[in-house]
Design an enzyme around this catalytic site. Sequence first.
Site, PDB file in Angstrom:
ATOM      1  N   ASP A   1      -4.554   1.355  -2.306  1.00 46.82           N
ATOM      2  CA  ASP A   1      -5.158   0.046  -2.025  1.00 46.82           C
ATOM      3  C   ASP A   1      -5.240  -0.786  -3.303  1.00 46.82           C
ATOM      4  O   ASP A   1      -5.044  -2.002  -3.278  1.00 46.82           O
ATOM      5  CB  ASP A   1      -6.563   0.221  -1.430  1.00 46.82           C
ATOM      6  CG  ASP A   1      -6.510   0.535   0.062  1.00 46.82           C
ATOM      7  OD1 ASP A   1      -5.421   0.443   0.655  1.00 46.82           O
ATOM      8  OD2 ASP A   1      -7.571   0.876   0.637  1.00 46.82           O
TER       9      ASP A   1
ATOM     10  N   GLU B   1      -5.751   7.170  -1.250  1.00 44.25           N
ATOM     11  CA  GLU B   1      -5.787   5.942  -0.444  1.00 44.25           C
ATOM     12  C   GLU B   1      -6.407   4.793  -1.240  1.00 44.25           C
ATOM     13  O   GLU B   1      -5.916   3.669  -1.199  1.00 44.25           O
ATOM     14  CB  GLU B   1      -6.563   6.164   0.863  1.00 44.25           C
ATOM     15  CG  GLU B   1      -5.886   7.095   1.844  1.00 44.25           C
ATOM     16  CD  GLU B   1      -4.456   6.676   2.173  1.00 44.25           C
ATOM     17  OE1 GLU B   1      -4.192   5.453   2.277  1.00 44.25           O
ATOM     18  OE2 GLU B   1      -3.604   7.563   2.306  1.00 44.25           O
TER      19      GLU B   1
ATOM     20  N   HIS C   1       0.838  -1.195   0.000  1.00 49.16           N
ATOM     21  CA  HIS C   1       0.000   0.000   0.000  1.00 49.16           C
ATOM     22  C   HIS C   1       0.881   1.257   0.000  1.00 49.16           C
ATOM     23  O   HIS C   1       0.662   2.178  -0.786  1.00 49.16           O
ATOM     24  CB  HIS C   1      -0.940  -0.011   1.214  1.00 49.16           C
ATOM     25  CG  HIS C   1      -1.659   1.277   1.442  1.00 49.16           C
ATOM     26  ND1 HIS C   1      -2.931   1.513   0.958  1.00 49.16           N
ATOM     27  CD2 HIS C   1      -1.271   2.413   2.065  1.00 49.16           C
ATOM     28  CE1 HIS C   1      -3.291   2.742   1.291  1.00 49.16           C
ATOM     29  NE2 HIS C   1      -2.302   3.313   1.965  1.00 49.16           N
ATOM     30  N   GLU C   2       1.889   1.274   0.876  1.00 45.21           N
ATOM     31  CA  GLU C   2       2.794   2.443   0.935  1.00 45.21           C
ATOM     32  C   GLU C   2       3.517   2.631  -0.392  1.00 45.21           C
ATOM     33  O   GLU C   2       3.688   3.755  -0.868  1.00 45.21           O
ATOM     34  CB  GLU C   2       3.808   2.292   2.076  1.00 45.21           C
ATOM     35  CG  GLU C   2       3.196   2.311   3.473  1.00 45.21           C
ATOM     36  CD  GLU C   2       2.404   3.574   3.746  1.00 45.21           C
ATOM     37  OE1 GLU C   2       2.854   4.655   3.341  1.00 45.21           O
ATOM     38  OE2 GLU C   2       1.325   3.476   4.344  1.00 45.21           O
TER      39      GLU C   2
ATOM     40  N   HIS D   1       1.474   4.457  -2.953  1.00 45.60           N
ATOM     41  CA  HIS D   1       1.510   5.923  -2.892  1.00 45.60           C
ATOM     42  C   HIS D   1       2.655   6.453  -3.739  1.00 45.60           C
ATOM     43  O   HIS D   1       2.529   7.456  -4.432  1.00 45.60           O
ATOM     44  CB  HIS D   1       1.695   6.396  -1.443  1.00 45.60           C
ATOM     45  CG  HIS D   1       0.431   6.347  -0.637  1.00 45.60           C
ATOM     46  ND1 HIS D   1      -0.726   6.970  -1.057  1.00 45.60           N
ATOM     47  CD2 HIS D   1       0.140   5.756   0.536  1.00 45.60           C
ATOM     48  CE1 HIS D   1      -1.662   6.758  -0.143  1.00 45.60           C
ATOM     49  NE2 HIS D   1      -1.163   6.019   0.824  1.00 45.60           N
TER      50      HIS D   1
END
Length: 421
Positions: free
Chosen positions: A359, A355, A277-278, A281
């Site tokens: 995801d 976000e 997930h990070e 970004h």
Amino acid sequence: MALFTAVFLFVLVASVVVRLWLFRRQVGHIRAHYDRVPEAFAEDISLADHQLAGDYNCAKLRFGRFELGWETLWLLLWTLGGGISLIDGWWLQQELPPLLTGVLVVATLILASSILNLPFDYYHTFVIEERFGFNKTTLATWLTDMLKSTLLVALLGTPLLAAILWLMSFAGNLWWLYAWLLWMSFNLLMIWAYPAFIAPLFNTFSQLQDESLRSRIEALLQRCGFHSQGVFVVDGSRRSAHGNAYFSGFGRNKRIVFYDTLLKTLSVDEVEAVLAHELGHYKRHHIRKMLLMSSTLSFVAFALLAWLMESAWFYHALGVERVATHNALLLFVLVLPIFAYFVSPLFSALSRKHEFEADEFAHANSDYRALISALVNLYRDNASTLTPDPVHSVFYDSHPPASIRINHLLALADGGARSGG
Ligand SMILES: [Zn+2]
């Protein structure tokens, strides 16, 4: 009353009313769902944990109301109450060079505001966090942190402030353009320097020790073509039981950081999913996009300040007698957030969009079920509410509410299964 005084008061009252209304909605929504864990979480989160989260969030919201009242009172005292004029007049009497006077006036106000906010910071850490079992910090650590950050702000902020005030006074009509360039360079430097030089002043960062976890993480980084200084663990448990993971720095200096508190509660699969997930970004250019947006906004802000600085009505309408660069800067920084409050939902919306995208990236590059269980763990351990008010959420939430986020991941998995046959 001057026209702009009326506009300022109207916007201030409107923002306070909206904030109080949103507080009330949020408390009401949490209360209305207090007696039952939402179905999607019923297996993983006990009623006791759910109610603890409810009490914790309501306690923070109630306290937030006092904080809002205190901040509003002081904003009025500094501006219309003549506070800035008083500080400005006192330093003017000392007959120092104008640039030094400006720096000292701004520094006095920053120091005074910090002292006025200390009781709130103390209460939040040692009363609210303590009551719900989250506080791990000691008074000594809290005081040292405060001293360190004050020194840091003084050391880094004073030259920047002096340079901006100098540009405002002596750099001609285009001063705001130079000041903006300086401001952005300073910001970039700080983003670059933060992980390696600033964050270690407050916490200990260590390379991830767990071998099996490390090889899983390195495989994921390789798969996603991500080069960094590596994955670090920070001793967040020194101060708080809350856990998190984040991404910081850029270029060769970029790092992924896990809180030790988070690693303690997550399985290897879950850590991998959170990391994916990070990475999402980063891979979806969210950091670059946010930077671009903040540079555009600060460009507009400096241009606006350049115009207001030349307008005597701006000072007089806000309770300041003397037309001076540092007074314009102070008023601008104090009053701008009141106006900006009404566009803040746009930024929250953008953040929530990011976000979802992160995801989606995690879903494509790791096990989405592990991400869902990691999220549930995070919500439980951080006592985040599972039942936020939708309107409050639109205004404030940087992350989508738990159930929406998990449904999005489930829908992605559904779509993927169908298209895969
Ligand atoms: Zn995220």
